[in-house]
Every structure is written in C-alpha cells, then in structure tokens.
Design a protein around this motif. Sequence first.
Motif, PDB file in Angstrom:
ATOM      1  N   ILE A  56       0.827  -1.215   0.000  1.00  9.37           N
ATOM      2  CA  ILE A  56       0.000   0.000   0.000  1.00  9.37           C
ATOM      3  C   ILE A  56       0.855   1.256   0.000  1.00  9.37           C
ATOM      4  CG2 ILE A  56      -1.766   1.295   1.256  1.00  9.37           C
ATOM      5  CD1 ILE A  56      -2.769  -1.336   2.405  1.00  9.37           C
ATOM      6  N   THR A  57       1.680   1.411   1.044  1.00 12.62           N
ATOM      7  CA  THR A  57       2.422   2.666   1.191  1.00 12.62           C
ATOM      8  C   THR A  57       3.436   2.867   0.074  1.00 12.62           C
ATOM      9  OG1 THR A  57       2.207   2.464   3.600  1.00 12.62           O
ATOM     10  CG2 THR A  57       3.821   4.045   2.754  1.00 12.62           C
ATOM     11  N   LEU A  58       4.234   1.851  -0.181  1.00 16.37           N
ATOM     12  CA  LEU A  58       5.296   1.996  -1.173  1.00 16.37           C
ATOM     13  C   LEU A  58       4.754   2.293  -2.578  1.00 16.37           C
ATOM     14  CD1 LEU A  58       8.378   1.942  -1.166  1.00 16.37           C
ATOM     15  CD2 LEU A  58       8.278  -0.466  -1.791  1.00 16.37           C
ATOM     16  N   PRO A  59       3.755   1.563  -3.075  1.00 18.41           N
ATOM     17  CA  PRO A  59       3.244   1.898  -4.417  1.00 18.41           C
ATOM     18  C   PRO A  59       2.547   3.253  -4.476  1.00 18.41           C
ATOM     19  CG  PRO A  59       2.617  -0.335  -3.780  1.00 18.41           C
ATOM     20  CD  PRO A  59       3.129   0.325  -2.557  1.00 18.41           C
ATOM     21  N   LEU A  60       1.723   3.570  -3.468  1.00 16.66           N
ATOM     22  CA  LEU A  60       0.951   4.799  -3.518  1.00 16.66           C
ATOM     23  C   LEU A  60       1.788   6.037  -3.195  1.00 16.66           C
ATOM     24  CD1 LEU A  60      -2.447   3.661  -1.964  1.00 16.66           C
ATOM     25  CD2 LEU A  60      -1.788   3.866  -4.364  1.00 16.66           C
ATOM     26  N   ALA A  61       2.958   5.844  -2.593  1.00 16.77           N
ATOM     27  CA  ALA A  61       3.870   6.968  -2.341  1.00 16.77           C
ATOM     28  C   ALA A  61       4.895   7.121  -3.469  1.00 16.77           C
ATOM     29  CB  ALA A  61       4.593   6.772  -1.010  1.00 16.77           C
ATOM     30  N   ARG A  62       4.658   6.441  -4.577  1.00 14.85           N
ATOM     31  CA  ARG A  62       5.602   6.505  -5.687  1.00 14.85           C
ATOM     32  C   ARG A  62       5.800   7.917  -6.231  1.00 14.85           C
ATOM     33  NH1 ARG A  62       4.788   2.175 -10.346  1.00 14.85           N
ATOM     34  NH2 ARG A  62       5.072   0.837  -8.521  1.00 14.85           N
ATOM     35  N   PRO A  63       4.755   8.736  -6.370  1.00 16.20           N
ATOM     36  CA  PRO A  63       5.007  10.122  -6.819  1.00 16.20           C
ATOM     37  C   PRO A  63       5.957  10.885  -5.901  1.00 16.20           C
ATOM     38  CG  PRO A  63       2.682   9.598  -7.020  1.00 16.20           C
ATOM     39  CD  PRO A  63       3.303   8.459  -6.295  1.00 16.20           C
ATOM     40  N   ALA A  64       5.830  10.683  -4.595  1.00 15.28           N
ATOM     41  CA  ALA A  64       6.759  11.331  -3.665  1.00 15.28           C
ATOM     42  C   ALA A  64       8.176  10.810  -3.868  1.00 15.28           C
ATOM     43  CB  ALA A  64       6.311  11.097  -2.222  1.00 15.28           C
ATOM     44  N   THR A  65       8.309   9.508  -4.109  1.00 13.64           N
ATOM     45  CA  THR A  65       9.634   8.934  -4.359  1.00 13.64           C
ATOM     46  C   THR A  65      10.257   9.526  -5.612  1.00 13.64           C
ATOM     47  OG1 THR A  65       8.974   6.850  -3.305  1.00 13.64           O
ATOM     48  CG2 THR A  65      10.889   6.782  -4.760  1.00 13.64           C
ATOM     49  N   PHE A  66       9.479   9.652  -6.677  1.00 12.83           N
ATOM     50  CA  PHE A  66       9.994  10.239  -7.912  1.00 12.83           C
ATOM     51  C   PHE A  66      10.444  11.684  -7.689  1.00 12.83           C
ATOM     52  CE2 PHE A  66       7.232   7.296 -10.776  1.00 12.83           C
ATOM     53  CZ  PHE A  66       8.068   6.248 -10.438  1.00 12.83           C
ATOM     54  N   THR A  67       9.657  12.429  -6.930  1.00 14.97           N
ATOM     55  CA  THR A  67      10.013  13.822  -6.652  1.00 14.97           C
ATOM     56  C   THR A  67      11.318  13.911  -5.877  1.00 14.97           C
ATOM     57  OG1 THR A  67       7.675  14.443  -6.615  1.00 14.97           O
ATOM     58  CG2 THR A  67       9.230  15.968  -5.602  1.00 14.97           C
ATOM     59  N   VAL A  68      11.456  13.088  -4.853  1.00 12.37           N
ATOM     60  CA  VAL A  68      12.679  13.104  -4.038  1.00 12.37           C
ATOM     61  C   VAL A  68      13.886  12.708  -4.878  1.00 12.37           C
ATOM     62  CG1 VAL A  68      13.853  12.056  -2.069  1.00 12.37           C
ATOM     63  CG2 VAL A  68      11.451  12.711  -1.885  1.00 12.37           C
ATOM     64  N   ILE A  69      13.734  11.684  -5.711  1.00  8.32           N
ATOM     65  CA  ILE A  69      14.851  11.246  -6.548  1.00  8.32           C
ATOM     66  C   ILE A  69      15.303  12.364  -7.479  1.00  8.32           C
ATOM     67  CG2 ILE A  69      15.520   9.688  -8.425  1.00  8.32           C
ATOM     68  CD1 ILE A  69      13.795   7.540  -7.129  1.00  8.32           C
ATOM     69  N   LEU A  70      14.359  12.994  -8.158  1.00  6.04           N
ATOM     70  CA  LEU A  70      14.719  14.038  -9.123  1.00  6.04           C
ATOM     71  C   LEU A  70      15.361  15.235  -8.435  1.00  6.04           C
ATOM     72  CD1 LEU A  70      11.737  14.054 -11.657  1.00  6.04           C
ATOM     73  CD2 LEU A  70      14.081  13.300 -12.046  1.00  6.04           C
ATOM     74  N   MET A 128      10.396   7.525 -15.309  1.00  2.00           N
ATOM     75  CA  MET A 128       9.555   7.529 -14.115  1.00  2.00           C
ATOM     76  C   MET A 128       8.118   7.929 -14.448  1.00  2.00           C
ATOM     77  SD  MET A 128      11.991   8.824 -10.982  1.00  2.00           S
ATOM     78  CE  MET A 128      12.263  10.449 -11.660  1.00  2.00           C
ATOM     79  N   ARG A 129       7.958   8.881 -15.364  1.00  4.50           N
ATOM     80  CA  ARG A 129       6.602   9.245 -15.792  1.00  4.50           C
ATOM     81  C   ARG A 129       5.919   8.073 -16.499  1.00  4.50           C
ATOM     82  NH1 ARG A 129       4.987  14.540 -15.784  1.00  4.50           N
ATOM     83  NH2 ARG A 129       6.554  16.062 -15.118  1.00  4.50           N
ATOM     84  N   LYS A 130       6.679   7.361 -17.327  1.00  3.50           N
ATOM     85  CA  LYS A 130       6.115   6.202 -18.020  1.00  3.50           C
ATOM     86  C   LYS A 130       5.716   5.112 -17.008  1.00  3.50           C
ATOM     87  CE  LYS A 130       7.116   3.019 -21.825  1.00  3.50           C
ATOM     88  NZ  LYS A 130       6.698   1.814 -21.120  1.00  3.50           N
ATOM     89  N   GLU A 172       4.803   5.630 -13.976  1.00  2.27           N
ATOM     90  CA  GLU A 172       3.615   6.118 -13.259  1.00  2.27           C
ATOM     91  C   GLU A 172       2.369   5.921 -14.090  1.00  2.27           C
ATOM     92  OE1 GLU A 172       1.474   7.734 -10.129  1.00  2.27           O
ATOM     93  OE2 GLU A 172       3.541   7.012 -10.229  1.00  2.27           O
ATOM     94  N   VAL A 173       2.471   6.179 -15.412  1.00  2.00           N
ATOM     95  CA  VAL A 173       1.307   5.993 -16.298  1.00  2.00           C
ATOM     96  C   VAL A 173       0.956   4.515 -16.401  1.00  2.00           C
ATOM     97  CG1 VAL A 173       0.501   6.202 -18.666  1.00  2.00           C
ATOM     98  CG2 VAL A 173       1.731   8.106 -17.602  1.00  2.00           C
ATOM     99  N   ASP A 174       1.978   3.656 -16.547  1.00  2.00           N
ATOM    100  CA  ASP A 174       1.725   2.219 -16.668  1.00  2.00           C
ATOM    101  C   ASP A 174       1.079   1.643 -15.417  1.00  2.00           C
ATOM    102  OD1 ASP A 174       2.777   2.330 -19.190  1.00  2.00           O
ATOM    103  OD2 ASP A 174       4.774   1.611 -18.599  1.00  2.00           O
ATOM    104  N   ARG A 175       1.391   2.261 -14.272  1.00  2.58           N
ATOM    105  CA  ARG A 175       0.816   1.756 -13.026  1.00  2.58           C
ATOM    106  C   ARG A 175      -0.694   2.013 -12.997  1.00  2.58           C
ATOM    107  NH1 ARG A 175      -0.293   3.756  -7.920  1.00  2.58           N
ATOM    108  NH2 ARG A 175       0.240   5.853  -8.561  1.00  2.58           N
TER     109      ARG A 175
END
Length: 309
Positions: free
Chosen positions: A222-236, A302-304, A306-309
Amino acid sequence: MTALTAPSSAAPAAGRSRGRPGRSYLHRTYPLWYYIPAGVLFLVFFVVPTLASFFFSLTRWSLFDWEFIGLDNYIQFLTEPQMIGSLRNTVVYAVLTSGAKVVLGMALGLLLTTQIRARGLLRSMVFFPVIVSTIGVGIMFTTMMHPTDGLINATLGVIGIEGPKWLANPQLALISVAFVDIWKGVGLATVIYMAGITAIPTEYYEAARVDGSSAFSSFWHITLPLARPATFTVILLSLIGGLRSFDLIWAMTKGGPGFASDVIASVVYKQYQAGFYGLSTAGNVVMFVVVMAIVLPLNVLMRKAEVDR
C-alpha cells in the motif's frame, strides 16, 4: 416618420454586431495576458543568460573583450587531467546522496506520520537543517571533523576508537561531505514523503488490517506503491542537487585533498578563479549537458512507470 427613424435604429444594431467580434476576441485572449510577466522574467533571467553562456563558451573573453575560438574551450576542458575524476566524483556524490535521502526520507516520513510523542518537535528537528546556511553547515562540520581537535574524533577517542582523518584522507573526503549533505537535505525528503503518505486513504490500511495483513505487508503493498510520486520527486530533486553540488564541497574541502573531492562545479570555479572565463563558461555548459543527459531520461522513465501503473 417610421421610414425616417428606421435607419437610425438599425445603425446601433449594426454597430453592436460589428463590435461583437472585437469584444469576443478580447474575451478569448485576455487570460493569455497573465502569462506576459512570467514570460518576460523567464526570457530575461533564463533564456538570454543561457544563450549568452553558449555563445561565450565558444570565445576567449574578459570583461572588456572577446575572441571567437570555436570548440577549443570544450576540448581543453574535457582533456583536463582532473576532468574524468571530477565527473566520476559528481556521479558518485549524486547517487549516494539521492539514494540515502530516499531511504532515510521514507523511514522518517513513516515515523513522523504515526501517533508518537513529541511528533511536532521531532518534525521541526528533522527539517531544521534544511533552513540552515549551507556554508555555515560546511564550516561547522569542518571543525567537528578535524582529525585531532574535532568533536567527532574526540568522542570516538573517549570509547577507545581512533577516529580517521575525515577530510584529509583522499578515500574518505568525498564520502564525508556526502554524509553532511544527507544530514542537511533529508528533512526536505521527509516532508515530501509525509505529504505523500498522509494523502493515502486510510480505508486501504483498514481493509488490510481486516484481512490480517502485517505492518510490513501494508507498507509493501500500500504505502510503497501509492507513495511513488513522492519517491519520484525526491529522486529528481536530490539527483539534480547532487549533480550541481558545489557550495558544501567548497566550504569543507575545496575539492581536496588534491583533487580527491573535486566535482564538475568545483573544477569550473577553479578555472574561473584562474581567469579562464571562456573555459569556465564551457565547463558550465558541460555540467548543464551532463545534468540534462541524466535527469531527462530518468524523468521520462519515471513518468512512463507512473502511467503504466
């Protein structure tokens, strides 16, 4: 009389019909006017300096004169003896700091979104280093990491451990600065993760508890998949900051000992200090290209995902 007044009444109607297209055009276009101030600022402070940098990187210039020399600055910069080492250091530094901020930011974000005591105080303590001056942090940790008089080695000496030469050892200098960067920047990553975690609907966790899922299973599914946008932001953000890092490295080591902690930005600054302005401008362009070559494909992937998810 009717025949005399008819033209006068028809004239305003014709005028109104002729005026409508103009008013309609203004009505359609007036929201675009609000882009003009931002567009002017973007043009003046980004587009013009960027184009000027590309141009002056092809010249040998000073404040009063310039001479067009083509790609000579790029050839000279890329063949500098310390260039390969600085490029390697830049990538290592960026990957190390961004990876650690993702892991620690996620862990602290999970901790500080639970019902724990003094949660507000802990949040303030975690975020406080973010707002402290980078140069001030660099000077403070340079003093603390002194091999003989520093607080860190003095503390290790109390328990019988001989502390290393954190900033004087070529093998440890870059890693030591990276640890300080992580300490300073993990607060921002934590805040981003806290926002991402609190945005996850609680119904998902309640359903997982009803199904008998463990805490780790809830985090993983739950947390890890749904927090993926935050992970992408932190990485970038962390990766861009790491690739462009200069101020903390310069405050703590100035690229030393020798060239052990030199990054692209510090090599550029040294060229500028030596008076090679065209060469340093070419180095800035090289750094810009390196950042874009790494960040843009990563952003697309990362955007791809996110869309595929």
